[in-house]
Scaffold this motif. Structure first.
Motif, PDB file in Angstrom:
ATOM      1  N   UNK A  42       0.838  -1.195   0.000  1.00 18.16           N
ATOM      2  CA  UNK A  42       0.000   0.000   0.000  1.00 18.16           C
ATOM      3  C   UNK A  42       0.873   1.246   0.000  1.00 18.16           C
ATOM      4  N   UNK A  43       0.563   2.163  -0.915  1.00 20.27           N
ATOM      5  CA  UNK A  43       1.219   3.464  -0.941  1.00 20.27           C
ATOM      6  C   UNK A  43       0.208   4.471  -1.479  1.00 20.27           C
ATOM      7  N   UNK A  44       0.644   5.690  -1.727  1.00 18.25           N
ATOM      8  CA  UNK A  44      -0.276   6.720  -2.217  1.00 18.25           C
ATOM      9  C   UNK A  44       0.406   7.558  -3.283  1.00 18.25           C
ATOM     10  N   UNK A  45      -0.397   8.179  -4.132  1.00 15.15           N
ATOM     11  CA  UNK A  45       0.135   9.009  -5.198  1.00 15.15           C
ATOM     12  C   UNK A  45       1.044  10.123  -4.710  1.00 15.15           C
ATOM     13  N   UNK A  46       0.647  10.907  -3.692  1.00 11.81           N
ATOM     14  CA  UNK A  46       1.520  11.988  -3.215  1.00 11.81           C
ATOM     15  C   UNK A  46       2.865  11.505  -2.697  1.00 11.81           C
ATOM     16  N   UNK A  65      -1.322  -1.408  -4.270  1.00 13.85           N
ATOM     17  CA  UNK A  65      -2.434  -0.461  -4.158  1.00 13.85           C
ATOM     18  C   UNK A  65      -1.884   0.948  -4.053  1.00 13.85           C
ATOM     19  N   UNK A  66      -2.276   1.812  -4.999  1.00  9.12           N
ATOM     20  CA  UNK A  66      -1.865   3.223  -4.984  1.00  9.12           C
ATOM     21  C   UNK A  66      -3.114   4.074  -4.791  1.00  9.12           C
ATOM     22  N   UNK A  84      -5.538   0.882  -8.469  1.00  5.63           N
ATOM     23  CA  UNK A  84      -5.466   2.323  -8.284  1.00  5.63           C
ATOM     24  C   UNK A  84      -6.790   2.859  -7.782  1.00  5.63           C
ATOM     25  N   UNK A  85      -6.733   3.818  -6.888  1.00  3.56           N
ATOM     26  CA  UNK A  85      -7.949   4.451  -6.361  1.00  3.56           C
ATOM     27  C   UNK A  85      -7.854   5.948  -6.579  1.00  3.56           C
ATOM     28  N   UNK A  86      -8.958   6.546  -6.976  1.00  6.69           N
ATOM     29  CA  UNK A  86      -8.972   7.981  -7.201  1.00  6.69           C
ATOM     30  C   UNK A  86     -10.332   8.557  -6.851  1.00  6.69           C
ATOM     31  N   UNK A  87     -10.313   9.747  -6.280  1.00  4.35           N
ATOM     32  CA  UNK A  87     -11.556  10.477  -6.023  1.00  4.35           C
ATOM     33  C   UNK A  87     -11.866  11.444  -7.151  1.00  4.35           C
TER      34      UNK A  87
END
Length: 355
Positions: free
Chosen positions: A101-105, A127-128, A175-178
């Protein structure tokens, strides 16, 4: 990269009531983390709501399992709190694999992404979260990794620089995005499955709360849970948060049971009204009606008036107020609707609703 990504082990069992009691004695912070983990469903069969996405995702995972290969890359879009991270964990659980698990920023350089990708194992899930906020250089590296399962590591600088291809094991990117509109088309098109999560109905949220109350070992009535569900803005994350706050009120000032009186009294204390508006929502709506006669008014002016940043008003308060039909966006600015005036118990001045 240990501060930017982490793995999740699905071998751990959900804490039982006795385990939660032990954790309570150990410390409040530990029990809250255990409770949060317990509330996440582990399999698709336990995931409540989003029937179309569940059915489509089930087909993707079952077909991949039958072929003995990693599933296609998955893109999940939708507002915050609807279960994108939970679905990513479910995908890993259904695949019997680990999840990174990580994040775009957090991925601001191509080297950051290369370090994560090179440490993946066969069949692992990456998972980003907020993938649309990745740096452009890392994003371009991801294109090749998704399609060809390799990355090109640049050694040296200038004319003498050499690209060394590094083969990667087959993995599944989730990928997950709002804000799916901010995803570049080349990235969006490389996902084999795209699922959009919608807001939950009150009935689905009540089902979520029944499960959560059982997992947390609390006594709750049907009417109490329905009241919480109706004020949760169609979002399971908010519903579970309000459930814990109502539980606190019931334990300290009530009978210990999450019933209708406890729900109404607790949510009044926490400033959540009958339609789910919180302090910021009501401040925006009230300011729009009382200080600007219902508008139109610009975003920056409205934000200054409620002592918040424009991004906070636009991304936190406005989407819900617009969805509820309490305010409207027009080319000239934000305006209050007739329903917005009525919700505050106010009468609009003549001619203010002619937009």
């Amino acid at each position: 990269m240990s501060d930017r990504s982490y793995e999740v082990d699905f071998g751990a069992e959900e804490p039982t009531g006795a385990e939660l009691e032990r954790l309570t004695r150990a410390g409040a912070g530990e029990v809250e983390r255990a409770a949060e983990a317990a509330l996440r469903p582990k399999g698709l069969g336990d995931f409540i709501g989003q029937p179309q996405v569940r059915e489509q995702l089930s087909l993707v995972l079952d077909a991949a399992a039958a072929r003995g290969k990693a599933p296609d890359h998955v893109l999940l879009s939708g507002p915050p709190g609807l279960g994108k991270t939970t679905l990513a964990m479910i995908i890993a659980h259904e695949m019997r694999s680990q999840i990174r698990i990580t994040s775009g920023p957090a991925v601001q350089h191509a080297g950051d992404l290369a370090a994560i990708l090179s440490s993946l194992e066969e069949g692992e899930v990456l998972f980003i979260d907020e993938i649309h906020r990745m740096a452009r250089a890392a994003e371009e590296m991801l294109y090749v990794a998704m399609e060809d399962f390799r990355v090109d590591v640049i050694v040296g600088k200038g004319p003498g620089a050499t690209a060394i291809p590094l083969e990667l094991p087959a993995f599944t990117l989730v990928g997950a995005t709002t804000r799916s509109g901010l995803l570049p088309a080349p990235l969006r098109d490389r996902f084999g499955f795209t699922g959009h999560l919608d807001f939950y109905t009150v009935a689905d949220l009540q089902t979520v709360l029944v499960r959560s109350a059982r997992m947390l070992g609390m006594e709750a009535s049907e009417t109490g849970l329905q009241e919480i569900a109706s004020r949760s803005r169609g979002t399971p994350r908010i519903a579970n948060r309000l459930l814990r706050r109502v539980r606190d009120w019931a334990q300290v000032r009530g009978t210990g049971v999450v019933d209708l009186p406890a729900a109404r009294s607790a949510l009044e204390v926490y400033e959540v009204d009958e339609r789910g508006l919180d302090r910021l929502d009501r401040a925006v709506l009230s300011t729009l009606c009382t200080r600007f006669a219902g508008g139109p008014v610009g975003l920056s002016t409205l934000a200054v008036s409620v002592a918040e940043e424009p991004e906070t008003v636009e991304e936190v308060a406005e989407p819900f107020l617009v969805r509820e039909g309490l305010i409207s966006r027009t080319p000239r600015g934000r305006v209050a609707t007739a329903d917005g005036w009525a919700h505050l118990g106010l009468t609009p001045p003549d001619g203010t609703l002619g937009f």
